[in-house]
Design a protein around this motif. Structure first.
Motif, short mmCIF file in Angstrom:
data_model
loop_
_atom_site.label_atom_id
_atom_site.label_comp_id
_atom_site.label_asym_id
_atom_site.label_seq_id
_atom_site.Cartn_x
_atom_site.Cartn_y
_atom_site.Cartn_z
N ARG A 38 0.72 -1.05 -0.07
CA ARG A 38 -0.10 -0.14 0.06
C ARG A 38 0.83 1.32 0.19
O ARG A 38 2.02 1.22 0.38
N GLN A 39 0.25 2.20 -0.75
CA GLN A 39 0.91 3.57 -0.56
C GLN A 39 0.00 4.53 -0.32
O GLN A 39 -1.05 4.69 -0.83
N ALA A 40 0.34 5.38 1.01
CA ALA A 40 -0.49 6.45 1.26
C ALA A 40 0.22 7.75 0.67
O ALA A 40 1.17 7.83 0.49
N PRO A 41 -0.58 8.90 0.49
CA PRO A 41 -0.14 10.18 -0.11
C PRO A 41 0.86 10.44 0.66
O PRO A 41 1.11 10.56 2.41
N ARG A 45 5.83 3.26 -0.71
CA ARG A 45 4.82 2.13 -0.74
C ARG A 45 5.45 1.17 0.27
O ARG A 45 6.93 0.94 0.59
N GLU A 46 4.57 0.46 1.01
CA GLU A 46 5.13 -0.36 2.04
C GLU A 46 4.48 -1.89 1.65
O GLU A 46 3.20 -2.11 1.46
N LEU A 47 5.08 -3.03 2.25
CA LEU A 47 4.52 -4.33 2.08
C LEU A 47 3.51 -4.36 3.49
O LEU A 47 3.99 -3.97 4.57
N VAL A 48 2.40 -4.76 3.12
CA VAL A 48 1.57 -5.22 4.15
C VAL A 48 1.23 -6.43 4.38
O VAL A 48 1.35 -6.69 5.46
N ALA A 49 1.09 -7.40 3.67
CA ALA A 49 1.25 -8.76 3.83
C ALA A 49 1.50 -9.59 2.61
O ALA A 49 1.36 -9.15 1.36
N SER A 50 2.14 -10.84 2.76
CA SER A 50 2.54 -11.53 1.79
C SER A 50 2.31 -13.04 2.26
O SER A 50 2.00 -13.45 3.30
N ILE A 51 2.24 -13.77 1.29
CA ILE A 51 2.09 -15.35 1.35
C ILE A 51 2.67 -16.10 0.27
O ILE A 51 2.61 -15.92 -0.81
N THR A 52 3.33 -17.20 0.89
CA THR A 52 4.04 -18.02 -0.28
C THR A 52 3.20 -18.99 -0.70
O THR A 52 1.97 -19.29 -0.34
N THR A 90 -5.97 4.17 5.24
CA THR A 90 -6.27 4.61 4.01
C THR A 90 -5.05 4.73 2.96
O THR A 90 -3.89 5.23 3.52
N ALA A 91 -5.24 4.33 1.98
CA ALA A 91 -4.05 4.13 0.82
C ALA A 91 -4.48 3.54 -0.24
O ALA A 91 -5.57 3.10 -0.55
N VAL A 92 -3.51 3.73 -1.45
CA VAL A 92 -3.80 2.84 -2.79
C VAL A 92 -3.18 1.54 -2.45
O VAL A 92 -2.11 1.23 -1.87
N PHE A 105 12.62 -15.56 -13.22
CA PHE A 105 11.80 -15.24 -12.03
C PHE A 105 11.23 -13.91 -12.43
O PHE A 105 12.17 -12.79 -12.91
N ARG A 106 10.11 -13.62 -12.29
CA ARG A 106 9.70 -12.35 -12.59
C ARG A 106 8.50 -11.80 -11.67
O ARG A 106 7.93 -12.46 -10.88
N THR A 107 8.12 -10.50 -11.69
CA THR A 107 7.25 -9.75 -10.66
C THR A 107 6.22 -9.12 -11.66
O THR A 107 6.57 -8.53 -12.56
N GLU A 108 5.01 -9.15 -11.22
CA GLU A 108 4.06 -8.24 -11.76
C GLU A 108 3.11 -7.59 -10.71
O GLU A 108 3.04 -8.10 -9.57
N TRP A 109 2.61 -6.22 -11.20
CA TRP A 109 2.11 -5.50 -10.27
C TRP A 109 0.56 -5.19 -10.61
O TRP A 109 0.49 -4.96 -11.91
N GLY A 110 -0.36 -4.93 -9.70
CA GLY A 110 -1.62 -4.71 -10.17
C GLY A 110 -1.89 -3.22 -10.54
O GLY A 110 -0.83 -2.64 -10.11
N GLN A 111 -3.08 -2.70 -10.69
CA GLN A 111 -3.08 -1.38 -11.02
C GLN A 111 -3.25 -0.56 -9.84
O GLN A 111 -3.32 0.88 -9.90
N GLY A 112 -3.66 -1.25 -8.84
CA GLY A 112 -3.86 -0.39 -7.36
C GLY A 112 -5.44 -0.16 -7.34
O GLY A 112 -6.00 0.00 -8.31
N THR A 113 -5.89 -0.10 -6.34
CA THR A 113 -7.30 -0.21 -5.71
C THR A 113 -7.20 0.89 -4.59
O THR A 113 -6.64 0.45 -3.41
N GLN A 114 -8.16 1.98 -4.66
CA GLN A 114 -8.14 2.89 -3.38
C GLN A 114 -8.85 2.32 -2.17
O GLN A 114 -10.13 1.58 -2.58
N VAL A 115 -8.36 2.43 -1.06
CA VAL A 115 -9.04 2.07 0.00
C VAL A 115 -9.07 3.38 1.16
O VAL A 115 -7.85 3.93 1.46
N THR A 116 -10.50 3.83 1.44
CA THR A 116 -10.45 4.82 2.10
C THR A 116 -11.27 4.74 3.44
O THR A 116 -12.58 4.11 3.45
N VAL A 117 -10.67 4.93 4.44
CA VAL A 117 -11.31 4.39 5.93
C VAL A 117 -11.68 6.11 6.48
O VAL A 117 -10.91 6.56 6.92
N SER A 118 -12.93 6.05 6.76
CA SER A 118 -13.31 7.43 7.13
C SER A 118 -14.90 7.64 7.46
O SER A 118 -15.64 6.86 6.82
N SER A 119 -15.18 8.19 8.68
CA SER A 119 -16.58 8.36 9.21
C SER A 119 -17.16 9.31 8.45
O SER A 119 -18.44 9.67 8.49
#
Length: 119
Positions: A38-41, A45-52, A90-92, A105-119
């Motif tokens: 995820r990457q906040a404004p 960008r930081e790793l949130v979670a991974s799974i082997t 809140t981040a992409v 060995f290769r790596t691929e990234w998704g296009q990103g999806t916005q998550v907003t947490v707000s009341s």
């Protein structure tokens, strides 16, 4: 060519839940580690979670006990169940898939999806 299709982002209230999914398709070969970043404004960008491929998981400390990563190896899909959401979540969110194809060995990234947490 590999395509990653993300879904599930959106707006949630503090304490709420969202589930992200990321489906990989194309000539993906053998899939290794899958993960969510995820990457906040204004932040890196930081790793949130991974799974082997064997199901071993890793989480950043700030989401431990709240987020759960899982995968469906048959469908080459990775999920991120996010509970007890906080405004600081809140981040992409970006899906990342590592795979081996044609002896490389290769790596691929998704296009990103916005998550907003707000009341």
């Amino acid at each position: 060519q590999v395509q990653l299709v993300e879904s599930g982002g959106g707006l949630a209230q503090p304490g709420g839940s969202l589930t992200l999914s990321c489906a990989a398709s194309g000539s993906i070969g053998s899939v290794n580690t899958m993960g969510w970043y995820r990457q906040a404004p204004g932040k890196q960008r930081e790793l949130v979670a991974s799974i082997t491929s064997g199901g071993m998981t890793n989480y950043v400390d700030s989401v431990k006990g709240r987020f759960t990563i899982s995968r469906d190896n048959g469908e080459n899909t990775v999920y991120l169940q996010m509970n007890s959401l906080k405004p600081e979540d809140t981040a992409v969110y970006y899906c990342n898939v590592n795979y081996k194809l044609l002896f490389r060995f290769r790596t691929e990234w998704g296009q990103g999806t916005q998550v907003t947490v707000s009341s």
